[in-house]
Design a protein around this motif. Structure first.
Motif, PDB file in Angstrom:
ATOM      1  N   GLY A 283      39.295  47.121  30.130  1.00  0.00           N
ATOM      2  CA  GLY A 283      40.076  46.747  31.173  1.00  0.00           C
ATOM      3  C   GLY A 283      40.105  47.564  32.331  1.00  0.00           C
ATOM      4  O   GLY A 283      40.736  47.109  33.593  1.00  0.00           O
ATOM      5  N   GLU A 284      39.321  48.967  32.526  1.00  0.00           N
ATOM      6  CA  GLU A 284      39.196  49.467  33.586  1.00  0.00           C
ATOM      7  C   GLU A 284      38.850  48.780  34.958  1.00  0.00           C
ATOM      8  O   GLU A 284      39.123  48.926  35.972  1.00  0.00           O
ATOM      9  CB  GLU A 284      38.583  50.771  33.318  1.00  0.00           C
ATOM     10  CG  GLU A 284      38.694  51.947  34.359  1.00  0.00           C
ATOM     11  CD  GLU A 284      39.933  52.537  34.468  1.00  0.00           C
ATOM     12  OE1 GLU A 284      40.339  53.137  35.628  1.00  0.00           O
ATOM     13  OE2 GLU A 284      41.013  52.282  33.387  1.00  0.00           O
ATOM     14  N   LEU A 285      37.519  48.093  34.905  1.00  0.00           N
ATOM     15  CA  LEU A 285      37.102  47.341  35.787  1.00  0.00           C
ATOM     16  C   LEU A 285      37.888  46.270  36.389  1.00  0.00           C
ATOM     17  O   LEU A 285      38.246  46.402  37.711  1.00  0.00           O
ATOM     18  CB  LEU A 285      35.742  46.893  35.558  1.00  0.00           C
ATOM     19  CG  LEU A 285      34.947  46.139  36.577  1.00  0.00           C
ATOM     20  CD1 LEU A 285      33.442  46.373  36.528  1.00  0.00           C
ATOM     21  CD2 LEU A 285      35.227  44.643  36.989  1.00  0.00           C
ATOM     22  N   ALA A 286      38.548  45.605  35.493  1.00  0.00           N
ATOM     23  CA  ALA A 286      39.487  44.670  36.114  1.00  0.00           C
ATOM     24  C   ALA A 286      40.816  45.460  36.779  1.00  0.00           C
ATOM     25  O   ALA A 286      41.204  44.921  37.952  1.00  0.00           O
ATOM     26  CB  ALA A 286      40.002  43.913  34.872  1.00  0.00           C
ATOM     27  N   LEU A 287      41.214  46.542  36.347  1.00  0.00           N
ATOM     28  CA  LEU A 287      42.304  47.269  37.124  1.00  0.00           C
ATOM     29  C   LEU A 287      41.813  47.572  38.475  1.00  0.00           C
ATOM     30  O   LEU A 287      42.687  47.576  39.573  1.00  0.00           O
ATOM     31  CB  LEU A 287      42.760  48.515  36.277  1.00  0.00           C
ATOM     32  CG  LEU A 287      43.469  48.348  34.981  1.00  0.00           C
ATOM     33  CD1 LEU A 287      43.520  49.510  34.131  1.00  0.00           C
ATOM     34  CD2 LEU A 287      44.849  47.724  35.464  1.00  0.00           C
ATOM     35  N   ARG A 288      40.699  48.209  38.682  1.00  0.00           N
ATOM     36  CA  ARG A 288      40.065  48.386  39.856  1.00  0.00           C
ATOM     37  C   ARG A 288      39.960  47.517  40.720  1.00  0.00           C
ATOM     38  O   ARG A 288      40.251  47.530  42.123  1.00  0.00           O
ATOM     39  CB  ARG A 288      38.904  49.515  39.792  1.00  0.00           C
ATOM     40  CG  ARG A 288      39.382  50.867  39.032  1.00  0.00           C
ATOM     41  CD  ARG A 288      38.364  51.738  39.001  1.00  0.00           C
ATOM     42  NE  ARG A 288      37.964  52.655  40.588  1.00  0.00           N
ATOM     43  CZ  ARG A 288      38.716  53.704  40.856  1.00  0.00           C
ATOM     44  NH1 ARG A 288      39.896  53.827  40.165  1.00  0.00           N
ATOM     45  NH2 ARG A 288      38.175  53.938  42.164  1.00  0.00           N
ATOM     46  N   ALA A 289      39.403  46.475  40.238  1.00  0.00           N
ATOM     47  CA  ALA A 289      38.967  45.236  41.263  1.00  0.00           C
ATOM     48  C   ALA A 289      40.454  44.651  41.508  1.00  0.00           C
ATOM     49  O   ALA A 289      40.841  44.309  42.855  1.00  0.00           O
ATOM     50  CB  ALA A 289      38.603  44.095  40.329  1.00  0.00           C
ATOM     51  N   ALA A 290      41.602  44.681  40.699  1.00  0.00           N
ATOM     52  CA  ALA A 290      43.017  44.267  41.347  1.00  0.00           C
ATOM     53  C   ALA A 290      43.653  45.304  42.057  1.00  0.00           C
ATOM     54  O   ALA A 290      44.317  44.681  43.156  1.00  0.00           O
ATOM     55  CB  ALA A 290      43.793  44.076  39.919  1.00  0.00           C
ATOM     56  N   ALA A 291      43.258  46.427  41.771  1.00  0.00           N
ATOM     57  CA  ALA A 291      43.780  47.273  42.924  1.00  0.00           C
ATOM     58  C   ALA A 291      43.198  47.092  44.322  1.00  0.00           C
ATOM     59  O   ALA A 291      43.737  47.388  45.410  1.00  0.00           O
ATOM     60  CB  ALA A 291      43.549  48.518  42.553  1.00  0.00           C
ATOM     61  N   ARG A 292      41.777  46.419  44.453  1.00  0.00           N
ATOM     62  CA  ARG A 292      41.708  46.188  45.938  1.00  0.00           C
ATOM     63  C   ARG A 292      42.047  44.768  46.368  1.00  0.00           C
ATOM     64  O   ARG A 292      41.469  44.492  47.416  1.00  0.00           O
ATOM     65  CB  ARG A 292      39.981  45.960  45.483  1.00  0.00           C
ATOM     66  CG  ARG A 292      39.090  46.905  45.189  1.00  0.00           C
ATOM     67  CD  ARG A 292      37.482  46.786  45.273  1.00  0.00           C
ATOM     68  NE  ARG A 292      36.784  48.090  45.013  1.00  0.00           N
ATOM     69  CZ  ARG A 292      35.401  48.257  45.459  1.00  0.00           C
ATOM     70  NH1 ARG A 292      34.735  47.163  46.264  1.00  0.00           N
ATOM     71  NH2 ARG A 292      34.945  49.426  45.389  1.00  0.00           N
ATOM     72  N   GLY A 293      42.779  44.106  45.709  1.00  0.00           N
ATOM     73  CA  GLY A 293      43.258  42.736  46.096  1.00  0.00           C
ATOM     74  C   GLY A 293      42.618  41.656  45.575  1.00  0.00           C
ATOM     75  O   GLY A 293      42.781  40.512  45.848  1.00  0.00           O
ATOM     76  N   ALA A 294      41.613  41.735  44.442  1.00  0.00           N
ATOM     77  CA  ALA A 294      41.035  40.491  43.872  1.00  0.00           C
ATOM     78  C   ALA A 294      41.749  40.166  42.843  1.00  0.00           C
ATOM     79  O   ALA A 294      42.575  40.649  42.240  1.00  0.00           O
ATOM     80  CB  ALA A 294      39.825  40.962  43.247  1.00  0.00           C
ATOM     81  N   ARG A 295      41.571  38.820  42.549  1.00  0.00           N
ATOM     82  CA  ARG A 295      42.192  37.945  41.520  1.00  0.00           C
ATOM     83  C   ARG A 295      41.018  37.819  40.352  1.00  0.00           C
ATOM     84  O   ARG A 295      39.997  37.253  40.704  1.00  0.00           O
ATOM     85  CB  ARG A 295      42.868  36.600  41.978  1.00  0.00           C
ATOM     86  CG  ARG A 295      43.664  36.890  42.987  1.00  0.00           C
ATOM     87  CD  ARG A 295      44.611  35.489  43.279  1.00  0.00           C
ATOM     88  NE  ARG A 295      45.636  35.747  44.123  1.00  0.00           N
ATOM     89  CZ  ARG A 295      46.883  36.193  43.725  1.00  0.00           C
ATOM     90  NH1 ARG A 295      47.030  36.355  42.414  1.00  0.00           N
ATOM     91  NH2 ARG A 295      47.715  36.354  44.340  1.00  0.00           N
ATOM     92  N   VAL A 296      41.289  38.376  39.059  1.00  0.00           N
ATOM     93  CA  VAL A 296      40.443  38.591  38.271  1.00  0.00           C
ATOM     94  C   VAL A 296      40.702  37.783  37.053  1.00  0.00           C
ATOM     95  O   VAL A 296      41.780  37.604  36.333  1.00  0.00           O
ATOM     96  CB  VAL A 296      40.422  40.054  37.856  1.00  0.00           C
ATOM     97  CG1 VAL A 296      39.186  40.291  36.886  1.00  0.00           C
ATOM     98  CG2 VAL A 296      40.255  40.798  39.228  1.00  0.00           C
ATOM     99  N   VAL A 297      39.380  37.272  36.480  1.00  0.00           N
ATOM    100  CA  VAL A 297      39.591  36.513  35.236  1.00  0.00           C
ATOM    101  C   VAL A 297      38.405  37.150  34.397  1.00  0.00           C
ATOM    102  O   VAL A 297      37.468  37.595  34.761  1.00  0.00           O
ATOM    103  CB  VAL A 297      39.183  35.034  35.160  1.00  0.00           C
ATOM    104  CG1 VAL A 297      39.055  34.601  33.650  1.00  0.00           C
ATOM    105  CG2 VAL A 297      40.299  34.229  35.903  1.00  0.00           C
TER     106      VAL A 297
END
Length: 429
Positions: free
Chosen positions: A221-235
């Motif tokens: 989950g680390e990439l998803a976490l960093r993407a979410a911290a950028r404001g992205a919406r992740v699946v």
């Protein structure tokens, strides 16, 4: 004809459980093939400058000072295994404790350098005696893929936590480099190096506030976490139940459940439209027959103007073609159903089956060698904890060999790792 001879257990401290490791417990009896393996061993030792130590303080033949060492504890078992099944037997012999080396990476690096030259010219046909094709049950169809993933990634989250860093990232890091361009890899610097890798991929895919991002292969989950911290919406899609549970927990702990969904889902069943797709070292599990479907899926879910960023372990194209139907020790014991692509195969498959084109690629092979070194050192240091989790000595030796073998592959250039950007030429432009 192959027969089986019952021989003593490999090490008194850790007898091999035949129900768990049938082909490690079983020592073949193939005298003619063992004799051929002995001749090849002598030739390889002479040509590569190896020192082969035998029981009783003997050596196979003179070797130069500082030569990599192959220490044979049970030469007969080693030769019969190699004679029967080549490199699979070589690996099983290590698992059984029949050989070792004071510097395993140095030995394997020498053997991984131009491996096609290890067998004498004119005798390549002998490979047909022991080379096997991957079993049908491991071909990564939609039905088999989850079982393949389960065998590796569902071993134990606690096991992976013992040798990975706190980011729980199981792919090549990207380290700072020195004046000579060599990666400056330290254990303390590994988390930052993993974030550098992730951030670079997110930058390639232009992930930012509001980006709809699909991740194929969640990891922990680390990439998803960093993407979410950028404001992205992740699946994020995974086939590992162990990774699914921990990734969801980490995402909840970070307060990003409103931005990240982790689904137990095969890539073939991906739904929706996304501005960006990122996949880190997942294509290796897809299998060559399914590469067209994989890239077609990326093309299908990518919105107009979208970008795909992949990180992929690669190998030279000709070696990929030569080995694509070969059952190896790594496939048998570590990554069932896997197939490492070449960069050319990625380019050609995408171009032939989709509108996607490779528009940028960077190579980071030496960084993976250093990443593996750090993992290998931590795994060795935590051997008692690995045992406490219920993994026996055969398993621990298997992972020692897997990590060292992989490190050697990247040190020699037999393996590489690329970060690749794919974009689509939109109709009417």
């Amino acid at each position: 004809m192959t027969t089986t001879t019952a021989l003593p257990a490999s090490t008194p401290s850790a007898p091999v459980d035949p129900s768990r490791w049938p082909d490690v417990a079983r020592v073949p009896n193939v005298p003619l093939r063992a004799a051929a393996a002995a001749r090849v061993l002598r030739r390889v030792a002479a040509r590569r400058g190896l020192r082969v130590d035998l029981p009783g303080g003997r050596t196979l033949q003179p070797a130069p000072p500082g030569a990599p060492v192959l220490r044979l504890h049970r030469p007969r078992a080693f030769l019969h295994r190699v004679g029967e099944s080549g490199l699979i037997g070589f690996g099983e012999s290590y698992q059984a404790g029949e050989w070792d080396s004071p510097d395993l990476v140095a030995l394997l690096t020498e053997l991984a350098t131009a491996p096609h030259t290890l067998v004498p010219p004119g005798t390549q046909w002998l490979r047909r005696l022991y080379v096997q094709r991957p079993p049908a049950a491991e071909v990564p169809t939609a039905r088999n893929a989850r079982r393949n993933v389960h065998r590796h990634y569902d071993l134990s989250n606690d096991l992976f936590a013992l040798f990975l860093d706190r980011t729980m990232t199981y792919s090549s890091a990207i380290f700072p480099t020195g004046p000579d361009g060599a990666p400056l890899a330290t254990r303390d610097g590994l988390p930052a190096a993993q974030h550098r890798k992730i951030d670079r991929l997110l930058d390639l895919a232009a992930v930012g506030p509001g980006t709809r991002l699909l991740e194929i292969g969640t990891g922990w989950g680390e990439l998803a976490l960093r993407a979410a911290a950028r404001g992205a919406r992740v699946v994020s899609l995974t086939l590992s139940e162990e990774q699914l549970a921990l990734a969801r927990r980490r995402i909840a702990d970070a307060g990003h459940t409103d931005r990240v969904q982790v689904r137990l889902c095969d890539y073939r069943a991906a739904e929706g439209r996304y501005d960006a797709v990122v996949s880190v070292e997942m294509i290796e599990a897809v299998g060559r027959p399914f590469w067209p479907r994989y890239f077609a899926t990326l093309d299908r879910v990518l919105a107009p103007g979208g970008r795909v960023a992949l990180q992929a372990i690669t190998m030279p194209h000709e070696r990929m073609l030569a080995s694509s139907s070969t059952y190896t020790w790594i496939l048998k014991y570590v990554f069932p159903g896997g197939q490492i692509p070449s960069l050319r195969a990625i380019e050609e498959t995408a171009a032939r089956h989709t509108r996607l084109r490779v528009t940028h690629a960077d190579t980071w092979g030496p960084h993976y060698a250093q990443t593996l070194r750090l993992w290998r050192e931590r795994f060795a240091e935590h051997s008692p904890e690995v045992a406490a989790l219920g993994f026996d000595e055969v398993f621990r030796r298997m992972w020692e060999l897997y990590l060292a073998y992989s490190e050697a592959g990247f040190r020699t250039g037999y393996l590489d790792v690329h970060q690749v950007l794919l974009t689509r030429e939109e109709a009417g432009r």
